[in-house]
Design a protein around this motif. Structure first.
Motif, PDB file in Angstrom:
ATOM      1  N   GLY A 134       6.274  -7.711   2.971  1.00 46.33           N
ATOM      2  CA  GLY A 134       5.297  -8.389   2.124  1.00 46.33           C
ATOM      3  C   GLY A 134       5.231  -7.784   0.739  1.00 46.33           C
ATOM      4  N   ASP A 135       4.140  -8.102   0.019  1.00 44.17           N
ATOM      5  CA  ASP A 135       3.958  -7.661  -1.368  1.00 44.17           C
ATOM      6  C   ASP A 135       2.600  -6.989  -1.529  1.00 44.17           C
ATOM      7  OD1 ASP A 135       6.394  -8.792  -2.435  1.00 44.17           O
ATOM      8  OD2 ASP A 135       5.460 -10.748  -2.190  1.00 44.17           O
ATOM      9  N   ARG A 136       2.596  -5.930  -2.326  1.00 43.45           N
ATOM     10  CA  ARG A 136       1.347  -5.280  -2.698  1.00 43.45           C
ATOM     11  C   ARG A 136       0.721  -6.044  -3.864  1.00 43.45           C
ATOM     12  NH1 ARG A 136      -0.136  -2.243   1.529  1.00 43.45           N
ATOM     13  NH2 ARG A 136       1.481  -0.771   2.167  1.00 43.45           N
ATOM     14  N   PRO A 137      -0.560  -5.779  -4.162  1.00 46.32           N
ATOM     15  CA  PRO A 137      -1.190  -6.434  -5.315  1.00 46.32           C
ATOM     16  C   PRO A 137      -0.439  -6.142  -6.609  1.00 46.32           C
ATOM     17  CG  PRO A 137      -2.850  -5.442  -3.907  1.00 46.32           C
ATOM     18  CD  PRO A 137      -1.520  -4.992  -3.384  1.00 46.32           C
ATOM     19  N   PHE A 138      -0.546  -7.040  -7.594  1.00 46.29           N
ATOM     20  CA  PHE A 138       0.134  -6.872  -8.874  1.00 46.29           C
ATOM     21  C   PHE A 138      -0.343  -5.614  -9.593  1.00 46.29           C
ATOM     22  CE2 PHE A 138       0.620 -11.666  -8.818  1.00 46.29           C
ATOM     23  CZ  PHE A 138       1.961 -11.611  -8.501  1.00 46.29           C
ATOM     24  N   SER A 139      -1.638  -5.363  -9.538  1.00 40.74           N
ATOM     25  CA  SER A 139      -2.218  -4.248 -10.278  1.00 40.74           C
ATOM     26  C   SER A 139      -1.883  -2.925  -9.615  1.00 40.74           C
ATOM     27  CB  SER A 139      -3.735  -4.407 -10.372  1.00 40.74           C
ATOM     28  OG  SER A 139      -4.316  -3.273 -10.955  1.00 40.74           O
ATOM     29  N   ASP A 140      -1.585  -1.895 -10.445  1.00 39.38           N
ATOM     30  CA  ASP A 140      -1.356  -0.566  -9.906  1.00 39.38           C
ATOM     31  C   ASP A 140      -2.451   0.395 -10.361  1.00 39.38           C
ATOM     32  OD1 ASP A 140      -0.710  -0.462 -12.543  1.00 39.38           O
ATOM     33  OD2 ASP A 140       1.210   0.561 -12.302  1.00 39.38           O
ATOM     34  N   ALA A 141      -3.636  -0.145 -10.543  1.00 45.97           N
ATOM     35  CA  ALA A 141      -4.764   0.676 -10.989  1.00 45.97           C
ATOM     36  C   ALA A 141      -5.023   1.803  -9.994  1.00 45.97           C
ATOM     37  CB  ALA A 141      -6.014  -0.201 -11.122  1.00 45.97           C
ATOM     38  N   ASP A 142      -5.433   2.944 -10.546  1.00 39.98           N
ATOM     39  CA  ASP A 142      -5.771   4.120  -9.747  1.00 39.98           C
ATOM     40  C   ASP A 142      -4.595   4.613  -8.906  1.00 39.98           C
ATOM     41  OD1 ASP A 142      -8.406   3.973 -10.704  1.00 39.98           O
ATOM     42  OD2 ASP A 142      -8.935   2.524  -9.137  1.00 39.98           O
ATOM     43  N   GLY A 143      -3.394   4.307  -9.353  1.00 41.01           N
ATOM     44  CA  GLY A 143      -2.224   4.815  -8.649  1.00 41.01           C
ATOM     45  C   GLY A 143      -1.921   4.124  -7.343  1.00 41.01           C
ATOM     46  N   ALA A 144      -2.541   2.968  -7.094  1.00 42.38           N
ATOM     47  CA  ALA A 144      -2.290   2.239  -5.850  1.00 42.38           C
ATOM     48  C   ALA A 144      -0.844   1.741  -5.814  1.00 42.38           C
ATOM     49  CB  ALA A 144      -3.254   1.057  -5.734  1.00 42.38           C
ATOM     50  N   PRO A 145      -0.226   1.685  -4.626  1.00 43.42           N
ATOM     51  CA  PRO A 145       1.158   1.220  -4.538  1.00 43.42           C
ATOM     52  C   PRO A 145       1.270  -0.256  -4.943  1.00 43.42           C
ATOM     53  CG  PRO A 145       0.189   1.438  -2.350  1.00 43.42           C
ATOM     54  CD  PRO A 145      -0.775   2.053  -3.313  1.00 43.42           C
ATOM     55  N   ARG A 146       2.397  -0.616  -5.524  1.00 47.19           N
ATOM     56  CA  ARG A 146       2.644  -1.985  -5.929  1.00 47.19           C
ATOM     57  C   ARG A 146       4.073  -2.355  -5.543  1.00 47.19           C
ATOM     58  NH1 ARG A 146       2.986  -2.621 -12.288  1.00 47.19           N
ATOM     59  NH2 ARG A 146       4.237  -4.402 -11.638  1.00 47.19           N
ATOM     60  N   GLY A 147       4.455  -3.601  -5.814  1.00 45.95           N
ATOM     61  CA  GLY A 147       5.783  -4.049  -5.462  1.00 45.95           C
ATOM     62  C   GLY A 147       5.884  -4.504  -4.013  1.00 45.95           C
ATOM     63  N   SER A 148       7.092  -4.856  -3.603  1.00 51.31           N
ATOM     64  CA  SER A 148       7.325  -5.305  -2.234  1.00 51.31           C
ATOM     65  C   SER A 148       7.420  -4.104  -1.297  1.00 51.31           C
ATOM     66  CB  SER A 148       8.615  -6.128  -2.173  1.00 51.31           C
ATOM     67  OG  SER A 148       8.541  -7.256  -3.021  1.00 51.31           O
ATOM     68  N   PHE A 149       7.162  -4.334  -0.008  1.00 53.19           N
ATOM     69  CA  PHE A 149       7.171  -3.241   0.961  1.00 53.19           C
ATOM     70  C   PHE A 149       7.660  -3.749   2.317  1.00 53.19           C
ATOM     71  CE2 PHE A 149       3.198  -5.392   1.710  1.00 53.19           C
ATOM     72  CZ  PHE A 149       3.047  -5.339   3.093  1.00 53.19           C
ATOM     73  N   LEU A 150       8.164  -2.800   3.096  1.00 56.12           N
ATOM     74  CA  LEU A 150       8.561  -3.065   4.479  1.00 56.12           C
ATOM     75  C   LEU A 150       7.975  -1.954   5.343  1.00 56.12           C
ATOM     76  CD1 LEU A 150      10.338  -4.739   6.465  1.00 56.12           C
ATOM     77  CD2 LEU A 150      12.170  -3.101   6.021  1.00 56.12           C
ATOM     78  N   VAL A 151       7.250  -2.336   6.404  1.00 53.36           N
ATOM     79  CA  VAL A 151       6.671  -1.333   7.306  1.00 53.36           C
ATOM     80  C   VAL A 151       7.144  -1.597   8.731  1.00 53.36           C
ATOM     81  CG1 VAL A 151       4.616  -0.931   5.902  1.00 53.36           C
ATOM     82  CG2 VAL A 151       4.566  -2.681   7.689  1.00 53.36           C
ATOM     83  N   ALA A 152       7.242  -0.511   9.489  1.00 51.71           N
ATOM     84  CA  ALA A 152       7.554  -0.588  10.919  1.00 51.71           C
ATOM     85  C   ALA A 152       6.308  -0.173  11.693  1.00 51.71           C
ATOM     86  CB  ALA A 152       8.718   0.336  11.262  1.00 51.71           C
ATOM     87  N   VAL A 153       5.847  -1.055  12.576  1.00 50.46           N
ATOM     88  CA  VAL A 153       4.643  -0.763  13.363  1.00 50.46           C
ATOM     89  C   VAL A 153       4.948  -0.989  14.829  1.00 50.46           C
ATOM     90  CG1 VAL A 153       3.133  -1.467  11.454  1.00 50.46           C
ATOM     91  CG2 VAL A 153       3.771  -3.140  13.178  1.00 50.46           C
ATOM     92  N   ARG A 154       4.113  -0.363  15.669  1.00 47.26           N
ATOM     93  CA  ARG A 154       4.247  -0.583  17.104  1.00 47.26           C
ATOM     94  C   ARG A 154       2.905  -0.319  17.776  1.00 47.26           C
ATOM     95  NH1 ARG A 154       8.414   3.965  19.244  1.00 47.26           N
ATOM     96  NH2 ARG A 154       9.759   2.871  17.779  1.00 47.26           N
ATOM     97  N   ALA A 208      -2.523  -0.721  14.473  1.00 43.71           N
ATOM     98  CA  ALA A 208      -1.112  -0.485  14.732  1.00 43.71           C
ATOM     99  C   ALA A 208      -0.709   0.914  14.285  1.00 43.71           C
ATOM    100  CB  ALA A 208      -0.269  -1.529  14.003  1.00 43.71           C
ATOM    101  N   GLU A 209       0.241   1.471  14.974  1.00 42.78           N
ATOM    102  CA  GLU A 209       0.821   2.741  14.543  1.00 42.78           C
ATOM    103  C   GLU A 209       1.905   2.436  13.520  1.00 42.78           C
ATOM    104  OE1 GLU A 209       3.900   6.183  16.103  1.00 42.78           O
ATOM    105  OE2 GLU A 209       2.973   4.814  17.558  1.00 42.78           O
ATOM    106  N   VAL A 210       1.659   2.781  12.257  1.00 42.76           N
ATOM    107  CA  VAL A 210       2.636   2.557  11.204  1.00 42.76           C
ATOM    108  C   VAL A 210       3.583   3.754  11.188  1.00 42.76           C
ATOM    109  CG1 VAL A 210       3.011   2.167   8.747  1.00 42.76           C
ATOM    110  CG2 VAL A 210       0.993   1.195   9.871  1.00 42.76           C
ATOM    111  N   ARG A 211       4.806   3.543  11.637  1.00 40.58           N
ATOM    112  CA  ARG A 211       5.768   4.650  11.715  1.00 40.58           C
ATOM    113  C   ARG A 211       6.292   5.043  10.343  1.00 40.58           C
ATOM    114  NH1 ARG A 211      10.213   5.246  13.786  1.00 40.58           N
ATOM    115  NH2 ARG A 211      11.053   3.113  13.768  1.00 40.58           N
ATOM    116  N   TRP A 212       6.558   4.069   9.508  1.00 38.25           N
ATOM    117  CA  TRP A 212       7.023   4.354   8.149  1.00 38.25           C
ATOM    118  C   TRP A 212       6.798   3.148   7.259  1.00 38.25           C
ATOM    119  CZ3 TRP A 212      10.475   0.624   7.121  1.00 38.25           C
ATOM    120  CH2 TRP A 212      11.341   0.165   8.117  1.00 38.25           C
ATOM    121  N   GLU A 213       6.827   3.391   5.955  1.00 39.86           N
ATOM    122  CA  GLU A 213       6.753   2.329   4.953  1.00 39.86           C
ATOM    123  C   GLU A 213       7.832   2.571   3.908  1.00 39.86           C
ATOM    124  OE1 GLU A 213       3.892   0.394   1.476  1.00 39.86           O
ATOM    125  OE2 GLU A 213       3.003   1.578   3.102  1.00 39.86           O
ATOM    126  N   ASN A 214       8.602   1.543   3.614  1.00 45.48           N
ATOM    127  CA  ASN A 214       9.621   1.621   2.575  1.00 45.48           C
ATOM    128  C   ASN A 214       9.182   0.718   1.427  1.00 45.48           C
ATOM    129  OD1 ASN A 214      12.130   0.812   1.041  1.00 45.48           O
ATOM    130  ND2 ASN A 214      13.073   2.221   2.504  1.00 45.48           N
TER     131      ASN A 214
END
Length: 440
Positions: A420-440, A33-39
């Motif tokens: 959806g939700d990212r993994p609980f761990s934020d190891a190595d600077g990975a994103p965490r918390g809830s997210f919203l993406v727009a795809v097409r 999918a083309e991910v236009r943005w992620e919030n």
């Protein structure tokens, strides 16, 4: 009636009455999918969980609702995050009362307000709460039903009336209450079920403005599915109970077709799925269909939806092993007209139906145990089917290991929005918390 986002369909079978004929659908590989943005939201919280998403009537704003825990010792608090669909920028974000469990989010088509329904616990007491927020994120009005827990909320698309089904914590008394678009009380009605039971679904007929409440109950060792019908002013029009086979059936979902005057009730009876079609005029049964063999591999029913142009009814099921699922297409008289199989793991989002095309879509994610460990992480995807059950779109949205769970998807113009939700761990600077993406 809801829009739907879809899964990977691998086979289509078109069934003619008395002479089933299987038709193999062409393979359709998942396209990136083309991910236009992620919030990203609630990134600083210790914990967050996505719940549901709704889109404004003009499709310009998405409202993501979840729960987050800000610090040790605090209570969980729901958040509402408004996002510009065109750019992904945050318009505003607000939190609701701590101790409130959110069940539903709707957009009122007549006012543009965002409606949040849930149950609030405070001082050992509970109350069913409905809160309306303006398009700027300010509270327009809020109301509560003391001593009740919310079990469902819906909005009349024409009048803007808001209705909720609630019950006492121990069950037995169901309360149906409606408010005007400005939050003024319209009516409140109690139904004493004489059993340990709760209302499990509520819908409104957009044409007649009648309110229907459905729940399962057991009385004198007999399992019953009961539907209550109220007029727009709160008058009891009719009450119908249908015998169920299982002692403790569960109402999984309901859908209404105002044009054909049908109410569809989907039951999970443990060993099989049951779909009951009722006439909204008097509650009499139009048909009753049973699916499943009763074996452990029988797909469990999840959702029922109506395609508004063709008036076909679609039942979504999902089951182990390998999370084989089905989309079962029925005519309004209960005849099966198509059956599509799909295989995708593990969380299935509530289906979304495009009212202009009758296309139905579903999204899926890895699924988790309570400790956050994925059940079968194959990433996040979505697919869409047409009215005949043919898969017309299949998207790979996120690879394995990047998402903990998917809560909901919906459509906004050409975009598919995934919450959806990212993994609980934020190891190595990975994103965490809830997210919203727009795809097409």
């Amino acid at each position: 009636m809801r829009p739907i986002a879809v899964l990977t369909a691998t086979m289509t079978a078109v069934l003619a009455v008395g002479a089933p004929v299987a038709v193999q659908a062409p393979a359709l590989a998942g396209e990136p999918a083309e991910v236009r943005w992620e919030n990203r939201m609630a990134q600083q919280a210790l914990w967050s969980e996505a719940i549901d998403i709704a889109v404004s009537i003009d499709g310009a704003t998405a409202y993501a609702v979840g729960t987050s825990l800000a610090d040790v010792g605090d209570h969980e608090a729901p958040f509402v995050h408004a996002v510009d669909v065109a750019t992904g920028a945050t318009r505003w974000s607000t939190t609701l009362d701590q101790g409130m469990s959110v069940l539903d989010v709707e957009v009122n088509a007549t006012t543009g307000q965002v409606l949040i329904g849930g149950t609030r616990w405070s001082g050992g007491q509970n109350e069913a709460v409905v809160t309306a927020l303006t398009t700027a994120g300010e509270q327009a009005w809020t109301t509560a039903v003391p001593g009740r827990q919310l079990h469902g909320m819906t909005v009349d698309a024409v009048t803007g009336r808001v209705c909720a089904a609630s019950a006492t914590g121990t069950g037995g008394t169901w309360t149906t209450r409606c408010w005007s678009a400005s939050g003024q009380s319209v009516f409140s009605r109690d139904y004493r079920s004489r059993s340990n039971s709760w209302p499990e679904a509520i819908v409104i007929d957009d044409v007649t403005h009648r309110v229907f409440v459905v729940g399962a109950r057991t009385r004198n060792s007999r399992a019953l599915v009961t539907t209550l019908a109220y007029s727009g002013g709160g008058k009891t029009l009719w009450r119908r109970s249908t015998r169920a086979e299982e002692t403790y059936p569960s109402v999984q979902d309901v859908a209404i077709d105002s044009r054909t005057k049908r109410l569809y009730v989907l039951l999970d009876e443990g060993r099989r799925a049951v779909l009951i079609g009722q006439r909204t005029t008097d509650g009499t049964q139009a048909f009753k269909r049973t699916f499943g063999s009763g074996r452990p591999k029988t797909p469990r029913p999840l959702f029922v939806d109506v395609l508004p142009r063709s008036h076909r009814v679609v039942v979504t099921s999902h089951a182990k092993p390998r999370y084989r699922g089905t989309l079962r297409y029925l005519a309004r008289d209960g005849r099966q007209v198509s059956l599509t199989g799909f295989s995708a793991c593990c969380d299935l989002t509530r289906p979304v139906v495009d009212p202009t095309t009758d296309h139905l879509s579903i999204g899926w994610g890895p699924g988790t145990f309570d400790d956050g460990v994925p059940m079968d992480d194959e990433g996040v995807g979505a697919a869409t089917w047409d009215t005949r059950g043919n898969r017309v779109r299949d998207l790979e949205i996120s690879p394995a290991g990047q998402v903990r769970a998917v809560a909901a998807i919906t459509s906004a113009g050409q975009d598919l929005l995934v919450f959806g939700d990212r993994p609980f761990s934020d190891a190595d600077g990975a994103p965490r918390g809830s997210f919203l993406v727009a795809v097409r």
